[in-house]
Design an enzyme around this catalytic site. Sequence first.
Site, mmCIF file in Angstrom:
data_model
loop_
_atom_site.group_PDB
_atom_site.id
_atom_site.type_symbol
_atom_site.label_atom_id
_atom_site.label_comp_id
_atom_site.label_asym_id
_atom_site.label_seq_id
_atom_site.Cartn_x
_atom_site.Cartn_y
_atom_site.Cartn_z
ATOM 1 N N SER A 284 0.841 -1.193 0.000
ATOM 2 C CA SER A 284 0.000 0.000 0.000
ATOM 3 C C SER A 284 0.882 1.251 0.000
ATOM 4 O O SER A 284 1.764 1.388 -0.845
ATOM 5 C CB SER A 284 -0.942 -0.041 1.207
ATOM 6 O OG SER A 284 -1.943 0.943 1.107
ATOM 7 N N ASP A 429 -5.182 -3.917 -2.705
ATOM 8 C CA ASP A 429 -4.287 -3.654 -1.578
ATOM 9 C C ASP A 429 -3.874 -4.942 -0.854
ATOM 10 O O ASP A 429 -4.710 -5.660 -0.304
ATOM 11 C CB ASP A 429 -4.990 -2.716 -0.603
ATOM 12 C CG ASP A 429 -4.052 -2.159 0.442
ATOM 13 O OD1 ASP A 429 -2.934 -2.681 0.582
ATOM 14 O OD2 ASP A 429 -4.428 -1.193 1.120
#
Length: 637
Positions: A284, A429
Amino acid sequence: MSVSGNLEFLNDYTVQEDLDEFVKYTCGYNQQRDKKIEYIIAQHDWNPVYEAVLPKKPKSGKDEKREGFMYPILRWPLMFTASICLTVVAFLYLLDRMYINCYEYFIVWRGRPALLRQRLQDAKTFDEWKQRARDLDDYFGNNEWKLDPVYDYYDYSLLRTVLRSLRIHRQRGEWAQLKSTLDVCVRSNFAAIDSPMLYSRTYSGTKKLVEDYIDELAQCLQVVIDKKLYPPQERSRMFEYFSHNYGRTALCLSGGASFALYHTGVLAALLDQDLLPNVITGTSGGGILAALVCTRTNDELRHLLVPELAPKFQSDIGSYIDCAKRYFQTGARFDENVWARTCMFFTRGSMTFAEAYKRTGRILNISVIPSDAHSPPKLINYLTSPDTVIWSAVIASCAVPGILNPIPLMTRGPSGKLIPHNFGNRFKDGSLRTDIPLGELRTQFNVHFSIVSQTNPHVQVFFFSPRGTVGRPVSHRKGRGWRGGYLASAIEQYLKYDMIKWLHVIRSLELLPRPLGQDWSSVFLQKFDGTITIWPKTKLKDFWYILSPPSNERLGNMIAAGKAATFPKLDFISSRIQIEKLIEKGRVMDRLSTLGTSIDGDVGTSINNQDMDISLESATVNPNDIAINQPYTSPTP
């Protein structure tokens, strides 16, 4: 700032052709998705002609539906009961932590200790911090503990014997005996010296016996390298054995949206001391900074890890009204095509994972998960996806549902144009399920030691060290006590594991709904720490800016906080990295003479030839010394 530093900020790494290819495939996917939407031509004269009927929210597949009638009847009552219990336990846990903090602040840190601690926290450089940490050790009498080799958390008698043997064999020139001793002791966590407990009783350093052993081991390895005491083939097998048993160190940068900017200070502190590992993973927000580090040399990074980097995080996403309109139209706040342009600066354009490894010698890993609920996570690196473009993996790793839509990974095709990787499957993610991919790193790169920079705000509550942590001992009873007293620490441990129990109940019984089509149960129930875990001190107002780019001033404060959190860990990291670098230096030494030679029959060199070539290419004491223009062959994934 030097001229080269200014040029790096001024460079425009945007590759418009690659952006156009990316837009083409993302738009193609959106068109295929829109075909599933039914459109009403006309209901009557007063209704709009093109009124869209939004698609239904994703539901569980038929294979996921539970048998019988009890699951739908009991699911929501059980979910309500578990949520109430979890809320009550969390409230009691916060009360206990508040009591411990007040106990330490009002009872322990008063008078001269409070003054010394404040000076330690105000240190701007590692040298300043180390001197002030020694002052605190002097005040609390920790130096006496350092001189006494006896300690239950490591095998001091074995370490003392090995230290004596290494010193005698080196001084007398007994090279056969020295090699035999090195074969025994050059391995990960030998005699438990990699235990964080050894560095959790003092502010600076550890047992003198351990420090003397590390220094002597480094001297012995340096002698073997400099004097070339053994034939090349034997020396090569020797260092392969050492490398296999000692393993590698990985730096893992967690997610956390804009909280991930604290990683910048962690990276700057490690870079200043030349302690950046060669294996770096990011997820991320941490993936953006991991890409920045693995595509730049050390000299370039020194000019980039500064507050002036802040404007590079800016992205033209429009006003809040534009974001709201985009969310209702696409289901995401940010536009992936705009983010692609922004990320190109951090990845030096459309650099692939193999090209980044060739340029810097650092191994970049980006963690992503497929867009469906049950496919396993994927660790993208130059072994698994050598020709994948880094910026596409970074964007995919930032694709939190509701914030950014799932992204197709783009790879460099035979013609030079970008094409979708993995048949166009889309990814999102990685921190939703595998924020710190230690299992994959150990399998692929023999990682035995991990440095985790953790900035996820939702897991901070679970990180509490009742017996102290590296460079931050318990503040009373000369480090031998418990934070807040034994009872308060015992209650903290019980309540923490009770919260985890209820989270496991919710996940195991599949009580949690799936908003935005995502199973959120693993957000709390995964591994978030490593051998060393660095926690930069965040501020409450950071939540207001959690999805906003930083200003120069705010990034400067975050860099300072990241450095301050890293200083206490540097002694521990240094004791590990200096041995690892010497081992890698020994592997590089005989590369030309060992390529193609057989290494069968040696347990210590049972790694495959591909991994041997990887280590030999990346084994440098300083990544800036790598010959960038050497011919490179992309490894087979």
